[in-house]
Enzyme design. Sequence first.
Site, PDB file in Angstrom:
ATOM      1  N   LYS A 163       0.787  -1.503   0.093  1.00  0.00           N
ATOM      2  CA  LYS A 163       0.142  -0.104   0.123  1.00  0.00           C
ATOM      3  C   LYS A 163       0.786   1.203  -0.054  1.00  0.00           C
ATOM      4  CE  LYS A 163      -3.659  -2.574   2.110  1.00  0.00           C
ATOM      5  NZ  LYS A 163      -4.504  -2.866   3.095  1.00  0.00           N
ATOM      6  N   GLN A 181      -5.243  -1.520   9.589  1.00  0.00           N
ATOM      7  CA  GLN A 181      -5.305  -2.946   8.789  1.00  0.00           C
ATOM      8  C   GLN A 181      -6.019  -4.048   9.614  1.00  0.00           C
ATOM      9  OE1 GLN A 181      -3.779  -3.379   5.783  1.00  0.00           O
ATOM     10  NE2 GLN A 181      -4.317  -5.555   5.930  1.00  0.00           N
ATOM     11  N   ASP A 233     -11.324   3.200   3.723  1.00  0.00           N
ATOM     12  CA  ASP A 233     -11.633   1.859   3.615  1.00  0.00           C
ATOM     13  C   ASP A 233     -13.265   1.712   3.672  1.00  0.00           C
ATOM     14  OD1 ASP A 233      -9.563  -0.270   3.343  1.00  0.00           O
ATOM     15  OD2 ASP A 233      -9.513  -0.648   5.518  1.00  0.00           O
TER      16      ASP A 233
END
Length: 288
Positions: A54, A98, A121
């Site tokens: 990422k 995460q 997200d």
Amino acid sequence: MSDNVIDGKVVAQEVRDRVKGEVEEFIASGGPQPGLATILVGDDPASQVYVRNKHEKSREAGMQSFNHTLPSDTTQDEIADLIVQLNEDDSVHGILLQLPVPDHLDSDPLIALIDPLKDVDGLTPTNAGLLALGKPGMVPATPSGCMDLLRAADTPLEGAEAVVIGRSILVGKPMHQLLLAANATVTQCHSRTRDLAGHCRRADVIVAAVGVPKLVKGDWVKEGATVIDVGMNRTDEGLVGDVDFDSVAPRARAITPVPGGVGQMTIAMLLVNTLEAARRQAGVAAAR
Ligand code: NAP
């Protein structure tokens, strides 16, 4: 690669190239350099690889990236404090916790703390609610990437029978909403579904987000269906999807491989979301 295989690498590269160009334009027009902050708790090797990728891809797209790697015994309060701090940091436009987090932590209240404008997200109650209401918000990257792959394969969705296997908040539920918004007729299947194969056999589009290696078999799939395999299962034979590619591919109009399909798109769509977040925080009208 045979004609009916959707090449996620190619589609993801196109998305990343587009984002890179748009980041340059955004900065040239006086916007801030978009910044993505990740929070990784613990030392799960797979998560470390995802986070590293990422950062690499966000830098390649001209963004800043901030990595917060915390020891596995970090407390809920310490992570909450970090999220609050990142919410207030003007150089950070996107915040990503995460998942999964270690067992002693509860990710839901932590996610809910993320400023919805920085929630790249798309997992906060605000963004999940906006998606359910059909209003613009941050859409989770993986299902958003699946929609791009369906478009890349010119898959007709209007009025199509779509079956989504899985109902997680990360993939299955937002996938349902996105297909519905594209006017598909969506059936959501899960572990308690009776006759999963029967539902799949009716489908023009199948999206499998299950976590069971090679669950979807060739004789579950109608001739000419499009099959999107979200699954990433580490097995003795390597990384395999939720779809039994060898038996399904000959029947499918289009199919994504694993690896090289959906997985490629997730980071690309995260970059799209981070740029979008920077635009919204700068007060620029949403581009999509
Ligand atoms: P998850 O939270 O574990 O959800 C799995 C879903 O599948 C649940 O809704 C579960 O039903 C359902 N399910 C489990 N076994 C089933 C069965 N035998 N028949 C029908 N449904 C069944 O997983 P997730 O986060 O959505 O991820 C799903 C898969 O996608 C995993 O392999 C994951 O690694 C992969 N993934 C890939 C990416 C990517 O970038 N490519 C991103 C995210 C996830 P219940 O709700 O009834 O338990």
